[in-house]
Write an enzyme that holds these catalytic residues in place. Sequence first.
Site, PDB file in Angstrom:
ATOM      1  N   CYS A 166       0.970  -1.234  -0.014  1.00  9.57           N
ATOM      2  CA  CYS A 166       0.093   0.083  -0.023  1.00  9.57           C
ATOM      3  C   CYS A 166       0.955   1.162   0.130  1.00  9.57           C
ATOM      4  CB  CYS A 166      -0.746   0.121   1.087  1.00  9.57           C
ATOM      5  SG  CYS A 166      -2.059   1.364   1.126  1.00  9.57           S
ATOM      6  N   THR A 424     -26.173   1.419  11.231  1.00  3.33           N
ATOM      7  CA  THR A 424     -27.324   1.137  10.459  1.00  3.33           C
ATOM      8  C   THR A 424     -28.118   2.550  10.015  1.00  3.33           C
ATOM      9  OG1 THR A 424     -29.287  -0.180   9.759  1.00  3.33           O
ATOM     10  CG2 THR A 424     -28.910   0.602  12.051  1.00  3.33           C
ATOM     11  N   THR A 427     -31.725   1.146   5.852  1.00  2.00           N
ATOM     12  CA  THR A 427     -32.098   0.932   4.372  1.00  2.00           C
ATOM     13  C   THR A 427     -31.102   0.041   3.632  1.00  2.00           C
ATOM     14  OG1 THR A 427     -30.303   2.632   3.867  1.00  2.00           O
ATOM     15  CG2 THR A 427     -32.356   3.712   4.386  1.00  2.00           C
ATOM     16  N   THR A 436     -31.096  -4.367   8.940  1.00  4.30           N
ATOM     17  CA  THR A 436     -29.946  -4.895   8.280  1.00  4.30           C
ATOM     18  C   THR A 436     -29.237  -5.786   9.396  1.00  4.30           C
ATOM     19  OG1 THR A 436     -28.713  -3.191   8.762  1.00  4.30           O
ATOM     20  CG2 THR A 436     -30.174  -3.302   6.684  1.00  4.30           C
TER      21      THR A 436
END
Length: 530
Positions: A166, A424, A427, A436
Amino acid sequence: MEEREGEVRWDGLCSRDAAARDAALDTIGQAKSPLEEGAGARAAPCGSSVGLRRQQRCFPARRVAFGGSQELGIRIPRPLGHGPSRFIPEKETIQVGKEDATMHTLFAESFATLGRLDNVTLVMVFHPQYLESFLKTQHYLLQMDGPLPLHYRHYIGIMAAARHQCSYLVNLHVNDFLHVGGDPKWLNGLENAPQKLQNLGELNKMLAHRPWLITKEHIEQLLKTEENSWSLAELIHAVVLLTHYHSLASFTFGCGISPEIDCEGGHTFRPPSVSNYCICDITNGYHGVDEIHASPAGSIPVSSTESVCEVEALMEKMKQLQECRDEEEASQEEMATRFEREKRESMFVCSSEDEESAATRDVSRHFEDTSYGYKDFSRHGMHVPTFRAQDYSWEDHGYSLVNRLYPDVGQLLDEKFHIAYNLTYNTMAMHKDVDTSMLRRAIWNYIHCMFGIRYDDYDYGEINQLLDRSFKVYIKTVVCTPEKTTKRMYDSFWRQFEHSEKVHVNLLLVEARMQAELLYALRAITRYMT
C-alpha cells in the site's frame, strides 16, 4: 526536533485556532515557497507546501492568498484523477465546501490532527459517526502519550502498510516519520532500522497473512531478546498499530482510494487538453478519470430491473431466514458442521479476474520475506485451526488486556468495533425501514470464519444464503489480499446499492479483520503471561 526547510513553517496551518491559522498563512505568504526556490520540477511532499492545498480545502476563505502562483512562473501540478476514489465518481462523493456542520467539524479535526485532509477521510465521511471514532483512535495511537516514541509509531505504520504494497499509506507515513525526527537511513530498508524493529518483522508478516500461526513462543522471542527486547506495553502498542494499518490498507484498496495531488502517483505537470488529457498522458498510462467513470474498463452491464430483483431477492432471503430462526434451531453438532463447511469453502473462494489492480510503487524494502502471503495458504490447502470465540473473545479477554497495558486504547477500539458492527440507517438500496442486522452479522462472521474464528451461537448456513459469490470474492480479496482489488470486483456486487452502502461494507471488513488479527495476537500474549 531539528527544523527542516519547507516543512515546520507550515505547522501553524494545523492549529485549531482560526487566528493562529491566519497568522501562519500571512507568514507563509511573505516567504519564498519551495517551488520558487527551484523545487518546481516535482510536487511538494505530503505535509510541506501541500498544507496549502489542504488548508484551502478546509478553510476556503483563504484561497485567494495563493492566486498568483502561475503569474510567478511556478509550475502548478494538476491531479491525475478527480475525486478521492477511483471507484466512486467525484460527483457522488461528499463535496468539500458543501458538507454539513458535523462533517465540517470532522474535516477540521482531521486537518488539525494529521496536517492534511486526506482522501481516506473524504470517503469515510459518508459515515460521520464512524469517522469521528476512527480519527480519535488514530490520533491517540500516533500522537498521544504511549509506550512507543513517535518515530517508531510511524515506522511501524510503514512496515504494516508495506506488507500489502500500500504505497499510498507508506508515502504518507514516510513523510510523518521524517517530520517527527525519524532517521532517513531507516527508509532505505528494514535492515537499516534498529534490530528491535527488525525483530517485529516476523509478527508483522504473520498478523497480515496468517495470524492463526502466532504462538506464545513468538511473543517470548520479542520480550526476551536482551538489549533489543520489547516491554509488554510496547508490544501491545505495536500490535495495535500493525493491525490498524493492515486493516486501513484493506480500506484503501477496497474503496479505490486515489493518491492526493501532492503524493507520488497523484499528479502531473502536463497541461490538460480539451478532452482533459493530452497524448503524452495516454502514452504514460494517465487517463482522465471522468472518462474511466463514464465507460469503465471491465464494468458490469446490467439492467436496472435485474439489479432491483437482486435487492428484492436478498430481502426475501432475510425474511425467510428470520422465519426459520423463529420456527426451529439447528443442533450444536449441525452448527459446528456448517461452520467447518463454510471455513473450508472460503479457502477456495478466489477471483478469476484478469484485470490489473491499481499500480503501486515497490515498497518491499520495508519488510522481509516478500513471498509470504495468504495465497500460499489457500493454494496449498493448509488447515486453519478453529478458534472458539467462547474461549477467547474481545469483550471478555482482549479488551481488558489492551486497556491494562495501554490505558484508554481498549476503550477506543471497543467503541470503534461497536460503531462499525451496529451502524445502520435501516435502508437497503431504495428500501427504507429495513432491519439489516442479519446481513451485517453475516458479513462480520464470514470474515472471522475465513480466519478460523467460530461463534457457537451462529448458524453459518445463513452466510451462503445472504452472500453471493461475487460478494464473497470481493470480501476475501479486500480482507486477505487487498492489493489485488479491482474496480470490476467493486462494481460486481450489490449493483443497485449506493456507494455509501459499499463504503459501509468496507467499514465492516476493516473492523472485523482488525479484531480477528488482534484476537490471535492477544491470545498468544495472554498465554505467555500465564
